[in-house]
Design an enzyme around this catalytic site. Sequence first.
Site: not given
Length: 296
Positions: A256, A223, A29, A100, A102
């Site tokens: 990440d 980025k 995650g 997913y 969730r």
Amino acid sequence: MSVRLLCIGECMIEMAPQHDGRYAMGYAGDTFNTAWYARRAAGPGIEVAYLTAIGDDAASQGLEAFIRAAGITPELTVRPDRTIGLYLITLSQGERSFSYWRDSSAARTLADELDDLPGVGPGDMVSFSGITLAILPAAGRDRLLAAVTRARARGARVAFDPNIRPLLWPDAAAMRASIMQAAALSDIVLPSFEDEAAAFGDATPAATADRYAGAGAAMVVVKNGPGPVHLREGGTTAQIVPPPAPRVVDTTAAGDSFNARVLVGLLRGEPPADATAAACALAGRVIGERGALAPV
Ligand code: AMP
């Protein structure tokens, strides 16, 4: 005395296809990946903690054990009536797609009674993302942002990756408003240009940096995949060119891991341009390996 990096968000079960077509179970995650890479990059002077909510079932206990085994301090709320989310990766002709489960994950309740962020004081850092915000109900979002604001008033720095995922939000206007609200109470914003261009219509990474600086962020690190990272700090800007990646196998967690190395560098007192260059090097290694958590 160590400083604390507290990452906040959702960690899910990851089901990833293997070469033989079977699936391997892991945990990942966005904010958790950042905590995981930060733990690996940081020395003993930095404690990395992860705040989320889990259930009390075996899968949730597995996640807690995984967090501890990684050397990350768990800051967990246990919801006996819920469990953790899950996503499954499907490979079709080399392209990855994600499904997913969730919608009712425990993490959606992580801020329900949140008051103060645990163990966060002067010199510490808090890190969360647009996905953290997107999964919370409106009241939870407000509670989280209030807790972050109090931590900042106590002298902690706040880092935010907008990590824009339109599908997680009810509508684009609400998404943009929440993202800008969070950026306005952050010291460091770490957006990805492609997402920002799509959501906000920014023409260039400089425009993205200007928009977040205008909202109040002292440092913005934009980025841009293999393109130059646009670093804006106060009134100065720099372009940092990532080293060419020897191989691109799986770009999952590039951003990440990049965030992790920037934040660890800033906690160590590295100049932002040096921390950004080291982050490019780390992300370049991560994309050469399969999976979100690559032991590079
Ligand atoms: P992104 O979130 O896709 O913009 O990527 C985050 C960081 O990963 C970038 O700032 C680069 O440092 C690195 N990165 C991503 N894709 C590439 C690539 N194709 N080659 C080299 N570095 C990359």
